[in-house]
Design a protein around this motif. Sequence first.
Motif, PDB file in Angstrom:
ATOM      1  N   ARG A  65       0.830  -1.209   0.000  1.00  0.00           N
ATOM      2  CA  ARG A  65       0.000   0.000   0.000  1.00  0.00           C
ATOM      3  C   ARG A  65       0.862   1.256   0.000  1.00  0.00           C
ATOM      4  O   ARG A  65       0.574   2.226  -0.703  1.00  0.00           O
ATOM      5  N   GLN A  66       1.944   1.232   0.795  1.00  0.00           N
ATOM      6  CA  GLN A  66       2.829   2.391   0.863  1.00  0.00           C
ATOM      7  C   GLN A  66       3.487   2.662  -0.493  1.00  0.00           C
ATOM      8  O   GLN A  66       3.553   3.807  -0.953  1.00  0.00           O
ATOM      9  N   ILE A  67       3.951   1.597  -1.145  1.00  0.00           N
ATOM     10  CA  ILE A  67       4.596   1.761  -2.444  1.00  0.00           C
ATOM     11  C   ILE A  67       3.579   2.210  -3.496  1.00  0.00           C
ATOM     12  O   ILE A  67       3.870   3.076  -4.336  1.00  0.00           O
ATOM     13  N   ALA A  68       2.380   1.633  -3.459  1.00  0.00           N
ATOM     14  CA  ALA A  68       1.359   1.961  -4.452  1.00  0.00           C
ATOM     15  C   ALA A  68       1.004   3.445  -4.428  1.00  0.00           C
ATOM     16  O   ALA A  68       0.639   4.026  -5.464  1.00  0.00           O
ATOM     17  N   GLN A  69       1.110   4.078  -3.271  1.00  0.00           N
ATOM     18  CA  GLN A  69       0.820   5.508  -3.177  1.00  0.00           C
ATOM     19  C   GLN A  69       1.800   6.336  -4.010  1.00  0.00           C
ATOM     20  O   GLN A  69       1.464   7.434  -4.469  1.00  0.00           O
ATOM     21  N   ASP A  70       3.007   5.815  -4.220  1.00  0.00           N
ATOM     22  CA  ASP A  70       4.030   6.534  -4.985  1.00  0.00           C
ATOM     23  C   ASP A  70       3.950   6.247  -6.475  1.00  0.00           C
ATOM     24  O   ASP A  70       4.472   7.012  -7.293  1.00  0.00           O
ATOM     25  N   GLY A  71       3.324   5.136  -6.856  1.00  0.00           N
ATOM     26  CA  GLY A  71       3.225   4.781  -8.268  1.00  0.00           C
ATOM     27  C   GLY A  71       3.662   3.353  -8.519  1.00  0.00           C
ATOM     28  O   GLY A  71       3.880   2.568  -7.592  1.00  0.00           O
ATOM     29  N   ALA A  72       3.820   3.031  -9.781  1.00  0.00           N
ATOM     30  CA  ALA A  72       4.140   1.655 -10.180  1.00  0.00           C
ATOM     31  C   ALA A  72       5.600   1.310  -9.912  1.00  0.00           C
ATOM     32  O   ALA A  72       6.459   2.189  -9.798  1.00  0.00           O
ATOM     33  N   ALA A 118       4.812 -12.275  -4.454  1.00  0.00           N
ATOM     34  CA  ALA A 118       4.214 -12.126  -5.782  1.00  0.00           C
ATOM     35  C   ALA A 118       2.769 -11.658  -5.680  1.00  0.00           C
ATOM     36  O   ALA A 118       2.326 -10.782  -6.431  1.00  0.00           O
ATOM     37  N   LYS A 119       2.027 -12.243  -4.753  1.00  0.00           N
ATOM     38  CA  LYS A 119       0.619 -11.877  -4.554  1.00  0.00           C
ATOM     39  C   LYS A 119       0.459 -10.381  -4.312  1.00  0.00           C
ATOM     40  O   LYS A 119      -0.443  -9.739  -4.875  1.00  0.00           O
ATOM     41  N   HIS A 120       1.350  -9.805  -3.501  1.00  0.00           N
ATOM     42  CA  HIS A 120       1.199  -8.409  -3.109  1.00  0.00           C
ATOM     43  C   HIS A 120       1.888  -7.420  -4.040  1.00  0.00           C
ATOM     44  O   HIS A 120       1.429  -6.274  -4.163  1.00  0.00           O
ATOM     45  N   PHE A 121       2.988  -7.832  -4.688  1.00  0.00           N
ATOM     46  CA  PHE A 121       3.786  -6.843  -5.407  1.00  0.00           C
ATOM     47  C   PHE A 121       3.790  -6.973  -6.925  1.00  0.00           C
ATOM     48  O   PHE A 121       4.045  -5.988  -7.618  1.00  0.00           O
ATOM     49  N   LEU A 122       3.504  -8.158  -7.460  1.00  0.00           N
ATOM     50  CA  LEU A 122       3.439  -8.242  -8.921  1.00  0.00           C
ATOM     51  C   LEU A 122       2.345  -7.328  -9.483  1.00  0.00           C
ATOM     52  O   LEU A 122       2.530  -6.743 -10.558  1.00  0.00           O
ATOM     53  N   PRO A 123       1.208  -7.148  -8.795  1.00  0.00           N
ATOM     54  CA  PRO A 123       0.211  -6.217  -9.322  1.00  0.00           C
ATOM     55  C   PRO A 123       0.693  -4.758  -9.363  1.00  0.00           C
ATOM     56  O   PRO A 123       0.054  -3.927 -10.023  1.00  0.00           O
ATOM     57  N   LEU A 124       1.792  -4.455  -8.684  1.00  0.00           N
ATOM     58  CA  LEU A 124       2.311  -3.080  -8.688  1.00  0.00           C
ATOM     59  C   LEU A 124       3.270  -2.811  -9.839  1.00  0.00           C
ATOM     60  O   LEU A 124       3.685  -1.669 -10.043  1.00  0.00           O
ATOM     61  N   LEU A 125       3.647  -3.868 -10.587  1.00  0.00           N
ATOM     62  CA  LEU A 125       4.565  -3.644 -11.703  1.00  0.00           C
ATOM     63  C   LEU A 125       3.920  -2.742 -12.749  1.00  0.00           C
ATOM     64  O   LEU A 125       2.705  -2.774 -12.964  1.00  0.00           O
ATOM     65  N   ALA A 126       4.762  -1.954 -13.396  1.00  0.00           N
ATOM     66  CA  ALA A 126       4.289  -1.010 -14.413  1.00  0.00           C
ATOM     67  C   ALA A 126       3.438  -1.723 -15.458  1.00  0.00           C
ATOM     68  O   ALA A 126       3.758  -2.841 -15.876  1.00  0.00           O
ATOM     69  N   ARG A 127       2.367  -1.065 -15.885  1.00  0.00           N
ATOM     70  CA  ARG A 127       1.452  -1.622 -16.889  1.00  0.00           C
ATOM     71  C   ARG A 127       1.819  -1.110 -18.282  1.00  0.00           C
ATOM     72  O   ARG A 127       2.281   0.011 -18.447  1.00  0.00           O
ATOM     73  N   ARG A 128       1.564  -1.945 -19.271  1.00  0.00           N
ATOM     74  CA  ARG A 128       1.742  -1.580 -20.677  1.00  0.00           C
ATOM     75  C   ARG A 128       3.158  -1.084 -20.982  1.00  0.00           C
ATOM     76  O   ARG A 128       3.378  -0.297 -21.882  1.00  0.00           O
ATOM     77  N   GLN A 129       4.126  -1.532 -20.193  1.00  0.00           N
ATOM     78  CA  GLN A 129       5.529  -1.236 -20.454  1.00  0.00           C
ATOM     79  C   GLN A 129       6.387  -2.255 -19.700  1.00  0.00           C
ATOM     80  O   GLN A 129       5.863  -3.075 -18.957  1.00  0.00           O
ATOM     81  N   ARG A 130       7.675  -2.197 -19.916  1.00  0.00           N
ATOM     82  CA  ARG A 130       8.576  -3.178 -19.319  1.00  0.00           C
ATOM     83  C   ARG A 130       8.581  -3.062 -17.794  1.00  0.00           C
ATOM     84  O   ARG A 130       8.877  -2.018 -17.232  1.00  0.00           O
ATOM     85  N   GLY A 131       8.229  -4.148 -17.151  1.00  0.00           N
ATOM     86  CA  GLY A 131       8.346  -4.277 -15.710  1.00  0.00           C
ATOM     87  C   GLY A 131       8.970  -5.633 -15.426  1.00  0.00           C
ATOM     88  O   GLY A 131       8.593  -6.632 -16.051  1.00  0.00           O
ATOM     89  N   VAL A 132       9.929  -5.689 -14.506  1.00  0.00           N
ATOM     90  CA  VAL A 132      10.706  -6.909 -14.301  1.00  0.00           C
ATOM     91  C   VAL A 132      10.602  -7.377 -12.849  1.00  0.00           C
ATOM     92  O   VAL A 132      10.760  -6.576 -11.920  1.00  0.00           O
TER      93      VAL A 132
END
Length: 241
Positions: A65-72, A118-132
């Motif tokens: 949640r803390q990271i999601a507030q800052d962005g992907a 993975a459950k909590h943080f893979l959904p935070l990877l950047a969308r429609r661009q390279r996320g690793v």
Amino acid sequence: MNGKRALVIGSGGGIGAALVHQLAASGQFDRIYAGNRRLRAAHHSKVTRLTIDILDDDTLADASRQIAQDGALDLLIVATGLLHRGTDIRPEKSLRQLEASVMAEVFAVNSIGPALVAKHFLPLLARRQRGVAIFLSARVGSIADNRLGGWHSYRASKAALNALVRCFAIELGRSNPEAIVAALHPGTVDTPLSEPFQARVAESTLFSADKSAMHILAVIDQLSPMDSGGFFGWDGRPIPY
């Protein structure tokens, strides 16, 4: 700066700490989140320390949640693992040494914990661009490459991690074809994890944590979406599952 963000989980270990340091020094990221069970002081303006226990859903949820507030997130590296601990947990040399409680703990740290990450943080990877997303595994987790046997719990738990990584890659690829999820063997690294087992390792193949981090980041730079779901060595060469 390009606004990129990275998260390293297991930042209190030798490889994890070296990864945080090198990512901060690279100039490629505005923010590096360093997750570990015990909160440590940050010594770089780009580093944000987070309390993360990979087996505690609450700390994982709070951190996400803390990271999601800052962005992907553009990069996730899971640098956790358990091979031995004192006299309680040692790699088995024979099936006669198997114990349910030891196996459960090794699987919890090496397989279940990364799955919860993975459950909590893979959904935070950047969308429609390279996320690793990179999960540190081990060559001994390769079923096809197993020539010696032994180390049953560690081998099996890393094989399970590799299978999970493949699943994560397939699922994430459906929503973002540019995403990359891979398992990576860092080689034998001069850290407490490998210390009792270094006697037979050639000096040329025993890496410092800093050298290992350099290898890992170099492999990450080379990966493409076609590599998602793969298992790679420290030199970028594929390892059979």
